[in-house]
Scaffold this active site. Structure first.
Site, PDB file in Angstrom:
ATOM      1  N   HIS A  56     -15.127  13.843 -10.234  1.00  0.00           N
ATOM      2  CA  HIS A  56     -16.491  13.314 -10.156  1.00  0.00           C
ATOM      3  C   HIS A  56     -16.579  12.094 -11.081  1.00  0.00           C
ATOM      4  O   HIS A  56     -15.816  11.976 -12.050  1.00  0.00           O
ATOM      5  CB  HIS A  56     -17.506  14.351 -10.628  1.00  0.00           C
ATOM      6  CG  HIS A  56     -17.747  15.447  -9.653  1.00  0.00           C
ATOM      7  ND1 HIS A  56     -18.943  16.136  -9.608  1.00  0.00           N
ATOM      8  CD2 HIS A  56     -16.973  15.992  -8.680  1.00  0.00           C
ATOM      9  CE1 HIS A  56     -18.896  17.045  -8.665  1.00  0.00           C
ATOM     10  NE2 HIS A  56     -17.697  16.983  -8.086  1.00  0.00           N
ATOM     11  N   GLU A  58     -18.650  11.336 -13.415  1.00  0.00           N
ATOM     12  CA  GLU A  58     -18.899  11.660 -14.820  1.00  0.00           C
ATOM     13  C   GLU A  58     -17.632  12.125 -15.529  1.00  0.00           C
ATOM     14  O   GLU A  58     -17.358  11.735 -16.668  1.00  0.00           O
ATOM     15  CB  GLU A  58     -19.961  12.765 -14.949  1.00  0.00           C
ATOM     16  CG  GLU A  58     -21.307  12.415 -14.386  1.00  0.00           C
ATOM     17  CD  GLU A  58     -21.505  12.894 -12.954  1.00  0.00           C
ATOM     18  OE1 GLU A  58     -20.655  12.567 -12.079  1.00  0.00           O
ATOM     19  OE2 GLU A  58     -22.501  13.575 -12.683  1.00  0.00           O
ATOM     20  N   CYS A  86     -24.036  17.566 -11.581  1.00  0.00           N
ATOM     21  CA  CYS A  86     -23.846  18.928 -11.074  1.00  0.00           C
ATOM     22  C   CYS A  86     -23.560  19.852 -12.266  1.00  0.00           C
ATOM     23  O   CYS A  86     -23.452  19.397 -13.406  1.00  0.00           O
ATOM     24  CB  CYS A  86     -22.678  18.939 -10.079  1.00  0.00           C
ATOM     25  SG  CYS A  86     -21.067  18.736 -10.877  1.00  0.00           S
ATOM     26  N   CYS A  89     -20.402  18.771 -14.297  1.00  0.00           N
ATOM     27  CA  CYS A  89     -20.577  17.539 -15.075  1.00  0.00           C
ATOM     28  C   CYS A  89     -21.581  17.726 -16.212  1.00  0.00           C
ATOM     29  O   CYS A  89     -21.393  17.183 -17.302  1.00  0.00           O
ATOM     30  CB  CYS A  89     -20.978  16.393 -14.152  1.00  0.00           C
ATOM     31  SG  CYS A  89     -19.651  15.994 -12.981  1.00  0.00           S
TER      32      CYS A  89
END
Length: 165
Positions: A56, A58, A86, A89
């Site tokens: 992801h 992040e 999410c 993260c």
């Protein structure tokens, strides 16, 4: 040390990274991490390209920032991301001691900074500050554009498979 810019300035940098993800066919999420006014970490989604659910925006940005400061502790750092983090993260923000999380678009399906749940409200050892809605229209627009395009491609594939094209 650099002079700190506005939240909008850093979110525009995250949006530029989201555009890079979009160009690769990835969900267009971009992220920057800022410490003392300087961007020390950058990332955009690479899940499809890498085949790895951990990539992801992040996580990639946090990884780069930690390498930059040579520590897992990003005390005083701010994370700017185009889509609400999410659970994974948000947990990484807690574990890396990110001071502040700034995001653009809400994520009603997986958002863990208030939309579905706020992990930062739970009794963990660190509680990042949250600022939401920064450049929300722009952040939402790129996501909407991407998913509309994805739905259209999927419909075209289905029509082709059914011999309609």
């Amino acid at each position: 040390m650099c002079k700190r810019q506005s939240d909008e300035f850093y979110m525009r940098e995250a949006l530029r990274l989201a555009e890079q993800a979009y160009a690769l066919g990835e969900a267009p999420v971009g992220c920057v991490i800022v410490l003392d006014g300087e961007i020390i970490g950058r990332g955009y989604n690479l899940r499809e390209s890498s085949g790895n659910p951990l990539t992801h925006a992040e996580i990639i940005a946090i990884n780069e920032a930690c390498a930059q400061v040579e520590s897992f502790r990003l005390v005083g750092a701010e994370l700017f991301v185009t889509l609400e983090p999410c659970p994974m993260c948000a947990g990484a923000c807690i574990n890396s001691r990110i001071e502040r999380v700034v995001y653009g678009a809400d994520d009603p399906k997986a958002g863990s900074c208030g939309s579905v749940v706020n992990l930062f409200d739970l009794p963990y050892n660190h509680k990042p500050e949250i600022t939401s809605g920064v450049l929300q229209e722009e952040c939402s627009a790129i996501l909407s554009r991407f998913f509309a395009s994805l739905r259209e491609r999927n419909r075209a594939r289905k029509r082709e498979k059914n011999g309609e094209i």
